[in-house]
Scaffold this active site. Structure first.
Site, PDB file in Angstrom:
ATOM      1  N   MET A  23       0.835  -1.199   0.000  1.00 49.85           N
ATOM      2  CA  MET A  23       0.000   0.000   0.000  1.00 49.85           C
ATOM      3  C   MET A  23       0.875   1.256   0.000  1.00 49.85           C
ATOM      4  SD  MET A  23      -2.909  -1.092   2.768  1.00 49.85           S
ATOM      5  CE  MET A  23      -1.892  -1.887   3.963  1.00 49.85           C
ATOM      6  N   THR A  24       1.843   1.273   0.939  1.00 52.78           N
ATOM      7  CA  THR A  24       2.617   2.495   1.186  1.00 52.78           C
ATOM      8  C   THR A  24       3.521   2.861   0.003  1.00 52.78           C
ATOM      9  OG1 THR A  24       2.640   1.860   3.510  1.00 52.78           O
ATOM     10  CG2 THR A  24       4.192   3.578   2.858  1.00 52.78           C
ATOM     11  N   GLY A  81       5.524   8.746  -1.241  1.00 50.48           N
ATOM     12  CA  GLY A  81       4.804   9.990  -0.967  1.00 50.48           C
ATOM     13  C   GLY A  81       3.478   9.809  -0.238  1.00 50.48           C
ATOM     14  N   SER A 115       0.136   7.156   5.560  1.00 46.21           N
ATOM     15  CA  SER A 115      -1.149   7.318   6.261  1.00 46.21           C
ATOM     16  C   SER A 115      -2.240   7.767   5.289  1.00 46.21           C
ATOM     17  CB  SER A 115      -1.010   8.376   7.366  1.00 46.21           C
ATOM     18  OG  SER A 115       0.080   8.089   8.197  1.00 46.21           O
ATOM     19  N   PHE A 173       8.713   0.199   1.918  1.00 47.44           N
ATOM     20  CA  PHE A 173       8.530  -0.431   3.252  1.00 47.44           C
ATOM     21  C   PHE A 173       7.674  -1.700   3.172  1.00 47.44           C
ATOM     22  CE2 PHE A 173       8.224   4.229   4.923  1.00 47.44           C
ATOM     23  CZ  PHE A 173       9.595   4.401   4.825  1.00 47.44           C
ATOM     24  N   GLU A 216      -6.671  -6.829  11.314  1.00 40.43           N
ATOM     25  CA  GLU A 216      -5.256  -6.443  11.229  1.00 40.43           C
ATOM     26  C   GLU A 216      -4.797  -5.771  12.523  1.00 40.43           C
ATOM     27  OE1 GLU A 216      -5.715  -5.407   6.548  1.00 40.43           O
ATOM     28  OE2 GLU A 216      -4.376  -4.158   7.722  1.00 40.43           O
ATOM     29  N   GLY A 252      -1.151   1.568  10.516  1.00 39.16           N
ATOM     30  CA  GLY A 252      -1.939   2.714  10.993  1.00 39.16           C
ATOM     31  C   GLY A 252      -1.241   3.284  12.212  1.00 39.16           C
ATOM     32  N   GLU A 291      -1.257   8.170  15.734  1.00 39.84           N
ATOM     33  CA  GLU A 291      -2.013   9.404  15.482  1.00 39.84           C
ATOM     34  C   GLU A 291      -3.270   9.099  14.655  1.00 39.84           C
ATOM     35  OE1 GLU A 291       1.347   9.120  15.005  1.00 39.84           O
ATOM     36  OE2 GLU A 291       1.775  10.102  16.918  1.00 39.84           O
TER      37      GLU A 291
HETATM   38  C1  LIG Z   1       9.006  -2.146   9.343  1.00 37.01           C
HETATM   39  C2  LIG Z   1       7.864  -1.639   8.533  1.00 37.01           C
HETATM   40  C3  LIG Z   1       7.085  -2.538   7.791  1.00 37.01           C
HETATM   41  C4  LIG Z   1       6.046  -2.074   6.996  1.00 37.01           C
HETATM   42  N1  LIG Z   1       5.349  -2.960   6.220  1.00 37.01           N
HETATM   43  C5  LIG Z   1       4.447  -2.488   5.315  1.00 37.01           C
HETATM   44  C6  LIG Z   1       3.791  -3.378   4.398  1.00 37.01           C
HETATM   45  O1  LIG Z   1       4.003  -4.592   4.421  1.00 37.01           O
HETATM   46  N2  LIG Z   1       2.936  -2.834   3.497  1.00 37.01           N
HETATM   47  C7  LIG Z   1       2.668  -1.507   3.436  1.00 37.01           C
HETATM   48  O2  LIG Z   1       1.892  -1.096   2.597  1.00 37.01           O
HETATM   49  N3  LIG Z   1       3.263  -0.647   4.306  1.00 37.01           N
HETATM   50  C8  LIG Z   1       4.143  -1.104   5.239  1.00 37.01           C
HETATM   51  N4  LIG Z   1       4.757  -0.239   6.111  1.00 37.01           N
HETATM   52  C9  LIG Z   1       4.475   1.191   6.002  1.00 37.01           C
HETATM   53  C10 LIG Z   1       3.635   1.734   7.129  1.00 37.01           C
HETATM   54  O3  LIG Z   1       2.331   1.239   7.074  1.00 37.01           O
HETATM   55  C11 LIG Z   1       3.717   3.276   7.018  1.00 37.01           C
HETATM   56  O4  LIG Z   1       5.038   3.642   7.375  1.00 37.01           O
HETATM   57  C12 LIG Z   1       2.699   3.963   7.910  1.00 37.01           C
HETATM   58  O5  LIG Z   1       1.405   3.774   7.413  1.00 37.01           O
HETATM   59  C13 LIG Z   1       2.980   5.470   8.024  1.00 37.01           C
HETATM   60  O6  LIG Z   1       3.092   6.048   6.769  1.00 37.01           O
HETATM   61  P1  LIG Z   1       4.343   6.990   6.420  1.00 37.01           P
HETATM   62  O7  LIG Z   1       5.582   6.254   6.755  1.00 37.01           O
HETATM   63  O8  LIG Z   1       4.189   7.457   5.019  1.00 37.01           O
HETATM   64  O9  LIG Z   1       4.228   8.190   7.416  1.00 37.01           O
HETATM   65  P2  LIG Z   1       3.338   9.521   7.184  1.00 37.01           P
HETATM   66  O10 LIG Z   1       1.987   9.142   6.764  1.00 37.01           O
HETATM   67  O11 LIG Z   1       4.114  10.462   6.343  1.00 37.01           O
HETATM   68  O12 LIG Z   1       3.271  10.083   8.668  1.00 37.01           O
HETATM   69  C14 LIG Z   1       4.297  10.883   9.268  1.00 37.01           C
HETATM   70  C15 LIG Z   1       3.788  11.340  10.631  1.00 37.01           C
HETATM   71  O13 LIG Z   1       2.627  12.152  10.442  1.00 37.01           O
HETATM   72  C16 LIG Z   1       1.555  11.627  11.202  1.00 37.01           C
HETATM   73  N5  LIG Z   1       0.305  11.868  10.509  1.00 37.01           N
HETATM   74  C17 LIG Z   1      -0.027  11.518   9.246  1.00 37.01           C
HETATM   75  N6  LIG Z   1      -1.282  11.891   8.983  1.00 37.01           N
HETATM   76  C18 LIG Z   1      -1.772  12.464  10.116  1.00 37.01           C
HETATM   77  C19 LIG Z   1      -3.012  13.055  10.465  1.00 37.01           C
HETATM   78  N7  LIG Z   1      -4.035  13.094   9.602  1.00 37.01           N
HETATM   79  N8  LIG Z   1      -3.148  13.557  11.713  1.00 37.01           N
HETATM   80  C20 LIG Z   1      -2.135  13.520  12.607  1.00 37.01           C
HETATM   81  N9  LIG Z   1      -0.938  12.975  12.313  1.00 37.01           N
HETATM   82  C21 LIG Z   1      -0.760  12.461  11.080  1.00 37.01           C
HETATM   83  C22 LIG Z   1       1.843  10.151  11.327  1.00 37.01           C
HETATM   84  O14 LIG Z   1       1.161   9.572  12.417  1.00 37.01           O
HETATM   85  C23 LIG Z   1       3.348  10.172  11.516  1.00 37.01           C
HETATM   86  O15 LIG Z   1       3.636  10.459  12.865  1.00 37.01           O
HETATM   87  C24 LIG Z   1       5.758  -0.688   6.952  1.00 37.01           C
HETATM   88  C25 LIG Z   1       6.513   0.198   7.733  1.00 37.01           C
HETATM   89  C26 LIG Z   1       7.540  -0.261   8.509  1.00 37.01           C
HETATM   90  C27 LIG Z   1       8.329   0.731   9.328  1.00 37.01           C
END
Ligand SMILES: Cc1cc2nc3c(=O)[nH]c(=O)nc-3n(C[C@H](O)[C@H](O)[C@H](O)COP(=O)(O)OP(=O)(O)OC[C@H]3O[C@@H](n4cnc5c(N)ncnc54)[C@H](O)[C@@H]3O)c2cc1C
Length: 382
Positions: A125-126, A129, A132, A156, A242, A364, A367
């Site tokens: 999914m991730t 850019g 969340s 990721f 999940e 998820g 936050e």
């Molecule tokens: C070890 C690991 C394994 C993973 N495995 C997978 C996988 O198998 N498949 C997959 O798809 N993804 C995977 N992920 C990705 C993970 O789901 C994302 O890192 C996560 O959803 C956060 O997205 P981001 O990193 O883009 O952070 P961002 O969305 O950029 O968030 C940055 C900060 O802003 C905060 N934030 C964002 N939006 C809001 C809001 N509306 N209000 C308040 N705060 C907010 C967040 O909480 C965070 O603190 C993995 C990540 C890790 C670290």
């Protein structure tokens, strides 16, 4: 508090799961951390022993067991801090997408192979850019004749190096937000599909986590999983399980951290007595014990509700939020009680501390959980 969810058959299953984990995983995990992934043979062994995809119905090659069997295997893997094998992702997150949204043909083809461990799966999914903000993903799957042509990039992705099957979240209508998202099955050997490097992480070192690249990847339209444009809804529908899985693993990890720390502080001497004799240590351990019991009780209540199909995603969000936040607090306290040894990789508490920091971010973030919970709370008063 005594757990009441499990019957004798569950207990027998737990004993064999524990034996599997202790003989097939624990002795090799440190080596896999150096290699950055677990061997495929482990997946086959877990499949042969009946530990993968426990809830997959018998008609698709699974044991057709209740979700408690899934929970038990998740707990037994988490109990020893084995963060390498992403069995829970494959069995409790990807397999349910196929069970709920797959065509008969997709289910008959993929599920038996997932149960046996012949096929390892991932969910992508991730993107660089958008994490969340899933509605804002940029990867596209555009129709061309009988195919979709996929372009984009993911990041990721757990099981990214090993995956034979990727459930890909992408836009079939790039102009739309959530309503443009669809789920598409991408086989690992499709032309134009490339895996980036195995990412170097703070923890989860034996779990392969990768970037994935899609350059004009052509898949037949029959690879669509579920309904076109309903991918976001489909993802949301499965969130309760999940989040519950993350909470189950976190509750177990809190108990394991307490166990390791009680034993360590009883053995370790300072100022002529055991570290566990200091009042500060006892008070900290008492706090952790109370947290462990409270989290376990709530998570078991969620598990009981889930078995009846009654667990809503808001309650599951509370379980995910509190279990992971408290887990990270507990691990930090336990590292402190281990002194300098708590900072040494060879100690399970150190690995758990590094591994579990991600639980507040992935699946998820905390936050996002707070947003979900507060939205419903406020709406009750509006
Ligand atoms: C070890 C690991 C394994 C993973 N495995 C997978 C996988 O198998 N498949 C997959 O798809 N993804 C995977 N992920 C990705 C993970 O789901 C994302 O890192 C996560 O959803 C956060 O997205 P981001 O990193 O883009 O952070 P961002 O969305 O950029 O968030 C940055 C900060 O802003 C905060 N934030 C964002 N939006 C809001 C809001 N509306 N209000 C308040 N705060 C907010 C967040 O909480 C965070 O603190 C993995 C990540 C890790 C670290």
């Amino acid at each position: 508090m005594k757990r009441t969810l499990f019957n004798e058959d569950h207990n027998i299953f737990r004993a064999s799961a524990r034996k599997f984990v202790e003989t097939q995983i624990v002795p090799f995990h440190a080596e896999w951390e150096k290699q950055g992934q677990v061997p495929r043979s482990l997946w086959r062994a877990a499949g042969e022993a009946g530990f993968l995809c426990c809830t997959v119905p018998e008609e698709y090659g699974g044991p057709g067991a209740d979700f408690l069997y899934s929970a038990i295997f998740c707990e037994e893997v988490a109990r020893v801090g084995a963060s390498g094998p992403a069995f829970h992702l494959h069995s409790e997150i990807v397999a349910p997408y196929l069970i709920h949204y797959g065509t008969e043909e997709q289910k008959k083809y993929w599920l038996p192979k997932m149960v046996s461990g012949e096929v390892i799966s991932a969910v992508a999914m991730t993107e660089p850019g958008a994490g969340s903000d899933l509605q804002n993903i940029k990867t596209t799957a555009l129709p061309e004749g009988e195919d979709f042509v996929i372009n984009g990039q993911k990041v990721f992705i757990s099981n990214g190096q090993l995956a034979d099957l990727v459930v890909l979240a992408c836009k079939t209508d790039p102009g739309a937000a959530g309503k443009g998202v669809s789920l598409v099955l991408v086989e690992g050997d499709r032309a134009g599909f490339e895996r980036g490097r195995n990412l170097e992480k703070v923890g989860y070192k034996a779990q392969d986590t990768s970037e994935l690249f899609f350059n004009d990847v052509r898949v037949p339209k029959t690879n669509l999983l579920g309904v076109e444009g309903k991918g976001f809804y489909q993802l949301m529908q499965q969130l309760a399980q999940e989040r519950l899985v993350i909470a189950i693993r976190s509750a177990t990890c809190i108990e394991a951290a307490l166990d390791w720390t009680v034993k360590y502080t009883m053995e370790r001497k300072a100022f002529g007595k055991s570290v566990s004799d200091f009042q500060n240590t006892r008070f900290k351990l008492a706090e952790i014990k109370s947290q462990a019991v409270m989290i376990r009780s709530f998570v078991d209540a969620c598990l009981a509700a889930h078995l009846k199909g009654d667990l809503d995603s808001n309650t599951a969000a509370m379980a995910k939020l509190q279990s992971t936040e408290i887990l990270c607090q507990v691990l930090d306290e336990c590292v402190q009680l281990h002194g300098g040894y708590g900072y040494m990789w060879e100690y399970p508490i150190t690995r758990a501390w590094a591994d579990n920091r991600m639980t507040r971010i992935a699946g998820g973030s905390s936050e996002i959980m707070k947003q979900i919970i507060s939205k419903e709370l406020i709406s009750e008063y509006s």
